[in-house]
Write an enzyme that holds these catalytic residues in place. Structure first.
Site, PDB file in Angstrom:
ATOM      1  N   ASP A  80       0.821  -1.208   0.000  1.00  9.34           N
ATOM      2  CA  ASP A  80       0.000   0.000   0.000  1.00  9.34           C
ATOM      3  C   ASP A  80       0.856   1.261   0.000  1.00  9.34           C
ATOM      4  OD1 ASP A  80       0.961  -0.389   2.578  1.00  9.34           O
ATOM      5  OD2 ASP A  80      -1.014  -0.623   3.502  1.00  9.34           O
ATOM      6  N   HIS A 151      -7.043  -4.500  10.547  1.00 12.04           N
ATOM      7  CA  HIS A 151      -6.813  -4.307   9.106  1.00 12.04           C
ATOM      8  C   HIS A 151      -5.559  -5.035   8.652  1.00 12.04           C
ATOM      9  CE1 HIS A 151      -4.448  -0.208   9.633  1.00 12.04           C
ATOM     10  NE2 HIS A 151      -3.635  -1.225   9.728  1.00 12.04           N
ATOM     11  N   GLU A 156      -9.500  -1.752   5.639  1.00  9.66           N
ATOM     12  CA  GLU A 156     -10.073  -1.421   6.939  1.00  9.66           C
ATOM     13  C   GLU A 156     -11.313  -2.282   7.195  1.00  9.66           C
ATOM     14  OE1 GLU A 156      -8.278   0.314   8.793  1.00  9.66           O
ATOM     15  OE2 GLU A 156      -7.842   2.339   8.101  1.00  9.66           O
TER      16      GLU A 156
HETATM   17  P1  PGA Z   1       2.444  -1.181  12.667  1.00  8.06           P
HETATM   18  O1  PGA Z   1       1.322  -1.257  11.550  1.00  8.06           O
HETATM   19  O2  PGA Z   1       3.454  -2.210  12.299  1.00  8.06           O
HETATM   20  O3  PGA Z   1       2.993   0.207  12.561  1.00  8.06           O
HETATM   21  O4  PGA Z   1       1.765  -1.478  13.973  1.00  8.06           O
HETATM   22  C1  PGA Z   1       0.812  -2.495  11.204  1.00  8.06           C
HETATM   23  C2  PGA Z   1      -0.366  -2.301  10.286  1.00  8.06           C
HETATM   24  O5  PGA Z   1      -1.103  -1.320  10.462  1.00  8.06           O
HETATM   25  O6  PGA Z   1      -0.556  -3.155   9.400  1.00  8.06           O
END
Ligand code: PGA
Length: 256
Positions: A80, A151, A156
């Site tokens: 993404d 997510h 989401e």
């Molecule tokens: P993070 O994000 O590793 O910064 O916790 C993970 C995600 O949102 O997929």
């Protein structure tokens, strides 16, 4: 010591590896990726950004410097990117991948794909990104994190397993969580391009890395509740080759 575990509650084919701490979990995932690249030097990797995988990438760079792995024939696709941030913006995921991994290994820059946040037509760029994945032969090994809200990538809650790479709106909770990387919450982009759940489910193998107590509930709901759009990571139960690599904190709500 890593403890492979089996799940007793909701039927889920995922393998679960519980490691002592985040350092051990990151090393475990790095070892799995390095082994996969060595087994198939022309592998197509799906890569993730965020706070969680940084130690994994540092371990991979360390292994590259030690001569244990090469990436010259590897292709990568990131999950993404924020819409509106060009690849030179320090909070863009392209910038993250360059500084955490690509700039330190021998991967061909032409073979590293991250959705373009600066694309003039993000919706058609998303369709083109799917075509590029297909043209590369599909993703062999996809690395994932998981959000506090369950997510995966920027799919989401509400995302269905049929979703493909597309433009999405971020939820207020995701925007707030990611504000820590920006000067203020107002600077966090509100939209992104993300691979869909359907895109992710087509990867041949999936590794999900989660560490810390903050992820424990999302991990439990993904693995031990029936799949639903409320917890997008729960759709992974439809995939035949998924491994969750967790530290003890992220595994702390599982009934193993
Ligand atoms: P993070 O994000 O590793 O910064 O916790 C993970 C995600 O949102 O997929």
């Amino acid at each position: 010591m890593n403890k492979p575990a089996s799940l007793s509650a909701h039927a889920h084919s995922a393998k679960v590896i519980v490691c002592r701490d985040a350092t051990a979990a990151s090393r475990t995932v790095a070892n799995m990726i390095v082994a996969a690249v060595n087994a198939k030097p022309s592998i197509v990797l799906g890569l993730a950004t965020g706070g969680t995988p940084t130690a994994t990438y540092a371990n991979i760079v360390e292994d590259f410097r030690a001569g244990k792995v090469q990436f010259k024939d590897v292709t990568s696709f990131n999950l993404d990117e924020y819409i509106g941030l060009s690849g030179t913006h320090p909070q863009s995921f392209r910038y993250f991948m360059q500084s955490e991994l690509f700039d330190h290994i021998d991967i061909d820059p032409n073979n590293t794909f991250v959705p373009e946040g600066g694309a003039s037509d993000p919706a058609s760029h998303a369709i083109q990104y799917e075509a590029q994945i297909a043209a590369a032969g599909g993703i062999d090994l996809q690395l994932l994190g998981i959000g506090h809200n369950g997510h995966i990538a920027f799919n989401e809650p509400g995302s269905l397993p049929s979703t493909r790479t597309r433009v999405v709106e971020l939820t207020p909770s995701t925007i707030e969580k990611n504000a820590r990387f920006f000067a203020s919450v107002d600077e966090v982009p509100k939209t992104a391009i993300t691979m869909g759940i359907g895109t992710i489910l087509e990867a041949k193998q999936i590794l999900l890395l989660a560490t810390g107590k903050g992820k424990a509930e999302a991990v439990r709901r993904s693995l031990q509740e029936a799949a639903s759009e409320e917890v997008p990571a729960s759709w992974l139960e439809q995939h035949p080759d998924v491994t969750f690599v967790l530290d003890e904190d992220a595994a702390s709500e599982l009934s193993l």
